[in-house]
Design an enzyme around this catalytic site. Structure first.
Site: not given
Ligand code: S3P
Length: 424
Positions: A19-20, A91, A119, A164, A166, A312, A339, A343
Site C-alpha cells: 500500500k505504501s 491517511g 485523524r 511517522s 507520513q 500496522d 489510526k 486500535r
C-alpha cells in the site's frame, strides 16, 4: 462474515501490492516528467483515492488493473482541481499529498471520510507551516478538511515528535520544491519507501540514521516500478499459519524492507518457523517468498525502535500473543490510538470479548497468553486491519466469530476473504 476453528491452513498465495509503495508510485509519477509504469499496484480503495486525487489535478492515469500508467507532467505540472480532493479513508493520501499541495500555485481543499476527519493533521500542518505553507484545518480542530494555499517554501531542519513516515514524507515532498535543503529527524526510523523511491526517480535524498535530507530539484524522471507484495497484508497469513495447527503456507513475493520487517523479527523471537526463500529486489525494495509453518509460540516484549517497523501489524500480533505461552508486553505504541480506529482500545475490547486476558496501558497493552479463545461478535469499526485480525483470530477460537462491517478489507486487501478460504 463468519469464521470457525480451522484444522489447518495449507497452500500458496500472493498478496496484493504494498500500500505504501503503491501510493508513492502514483504520487511521484504524477510530479515526474514522462511515463511511470507501475506493476502490481494495489487496487484497494485507499490507493484508488490517490489515483483519483491526481486525476483531478490534470494527470492522465490509466489503471489497467495490475498495471498502472501515469503520464507525469513534472514538478510544476499539476493544475487546480475543480472540486474538493477526497482522500476517502486514506491517511497516507491526505498527509503526503499535503506536502506537494503546499508548494503549488493554486488553492485546494482536501478532505476524506468520517475517520479521516478525526485523524490528527497538526503533525503535518506544523512543519509545513514552518516551511512557509498556508494550511489550515477548516473546523479549527487540527483535522481535515484542510484548506491549503500553495506558496513558495523554504527548507527547514525539522525534528518530528513521532516516528511517522507520513509526516517525514510530507516534509520531504515539500522540500522537493523548497529553497535550500530540508531535513527531517525522527525519534526512530520509520518506513523509508519515500527516500528509496524519490532517489529512484532522480531526487537528491540522503539518509543517515533516523535523519533524511532532501535538496530541491532536479525534475524527477518517470520510471518503471515493481511493487512487492505488502508485508502488512501478508501478516494475517503469517500469524494464521503460525497459530493454526497443521499449517504450512507459502506467501510469494513479500516486501521485506528492514523498516517494515518487524513482524518477522518479533515472530521469530516468539519461536516462529518462518523461512525466507528466493530473496530478490525490484525498484530498490527487497522481497522474498515466506514459508510459514505452525509453531509453538511464547510471549515477548515489543517496544522502542521496533514499533514503527510493525505498527500496522500490531493488531494481528496482539491476537497471536493471546495464544502464545506467557506474557507479551507492547510499549511505545500510542500511535495505535490515531489510526483508522483507536486500535489500542478496539483490540483490547474485542480480544477480551473472545476470552483473552489483556490489559490496556497508556501506550500499549499487556497480554497474558495461553488461554483459549472463544467466538464473539466483533465490530470492525470499519477498520480494515481490525476486520482481518479477527478473521484470523476466529480461525483459532471455539464456536463462531462474526465480523460486522467486514467489507472494509477493501481498503487494503479486496480479495482477502477469498485468499483466506483458498488455504482452508
Ligand atoms: C504509512 C505510514 C504509517 C502506517 C500507514 C502507512 C505510509 O503511518 O501506519 O499505514 O505509507 O507512510 P504513520 O506515518 O502515521 O506512522
Amino acid at each position: 462474515m463468519i469464521f470457525t476453528k480451522s484444522k489447518g491452513l495449507r497452500g500458496e498465495i500472493s498478496v496484493p501490492g504494498d500500500k505504501s509503495i503503491s501510493h508513492r508510485s502514483v504520487m511521484f509519477g504524477s510530479i515526474a516528467k514522462g511515463t511511470t509504469e507501475i506493476h502490481h499496484y494495489l487496487q484497494g480503495a485507499d490507493c484508488l483515492s490517490t489515483i483519483s486525487c491526481f486525476q483531478k489535478m490534470g494527470i492522465a492515469i490509466e489503471n489497467r488493473g495490475d498495471r498502472v500508467l501515469v503520464r507525469g507532467k513534472g514538478l510544476r505540472g499539476l493544475t487546480r482541481p475543480d472540486t474538493v480532493l477526497d482522500c476517502g479513508n486514506s491517511g497516507t493520501t491526505a498527509r503526503l499529498i499535503s506536502g506537494i499541495l503546499a508548494a503549488q500555485d493554486f488553492d485546494v481543499v482536501l478532505t476524506g471520510d468520517d475517520s479521516i476527519q478525526k485523524r490528527p493533521m497538526n503533525r503535518i500542518i506544523e512543519p509545513l507551516s514552518l516551511m512557509g505553507a498556508r494550511i489550515r484545518s477548516a473546523r479549527d480542530n487540527g483535522c481535515a478538511p484542510l484548506e491549503i494555499s500553495g506558496r513558495p517554501l523554504r527548507g527547514i531542519s525539522y525534528t518530528s515528535k513521532v516516528a511517522s513516515a507520513q509526516v517525514k514524507s510530507a516534509v520531504l515532498l515539500a522540500g522537493l520544491y523548497a529553497e535550500g535543503e530540508t531535513s527531517v529527524t525522527e525519534p526512530y526510523l520509520s518506513r523509508n519507501h519515500s527516500e528509496i523511491m524519490l532517489r529512484h526517480f532522480g531526487a537528491h535524498v540522503q539518509t543517515e540514521g533516523a535523519t533524511a535530507v532532501i535538496r530541491p530539484g532536479p525534475e524527477l524522471e518517470g520510471r518503471q516500478i515493481q511493487v512487492p507484495g505488502d508485508i502488512s497484508s501478508a501478516a494475517y497469513f503469517i500469524c494464521a499459519g503460525l497459530m493454526v495447527p497443521n499449517s504450512e503456507i507459502l506467501i510469494r513475493n513479500v516486501g521485506i524492507n528492514p523498516t517494515r520487517d518487524g513482524i518477522l523479527r518479533i515472530a521469530r523471537d516468539m519461536g516462529a518457523h518462518i523461512t525466507l526463500l528466493n530473496t530478490h529486489s525490484g525498484s530498490g525494495e527487497p522481497a522474498a517468498d515466506l514459508l510459514v509453518r505452525s509453531s509453538s509460540l511464547h510471549g515477548t516484549v515489543i517496544q522502542g525502535s521496533l514499533i514503527p517497523t510493525l505498527i500496522d501489524e500490531l493488531p494481528v500480533i496482539a491476537a497471536m500473543a493471546c495464544l502464545a505461552d506467557g506474557e507479551t508486553v507492547i510499549r511505545d505504541a500510542a500511535e495505535l490510538k490515531v489510526k483508522e480506529s483507536n486500535r489500542l482500545e478496539v483490540m483490547v475490547r474485542c480480544l477480551t470479548a473472545m476470552g483473552a486476558d489483556v490489559t490496556e496501558t497508556g501506550d500499549g497493552m499487556i497480554i497474558r497468553g495461553g488461554k483459549p479463545l472463544h467466538g464473539a461478535v466483533i465490530d470492525s469499526c470499519l477498520d480494515h486491519r481490525i476486520a482481518m485480525t479477527f478473521a484470523v483470530a476466529g480461525l483459532c477460537a471455539d464456536k463462531e466469530t462474526e465480523i460486522l462491517g467486514g467489507e472494509c478489507v477493501n481498503i487494503s486487501y479486496p480479495g482477502f476473504y477469498e485468499d483466506l478460504k483458498s488455504l482452508m
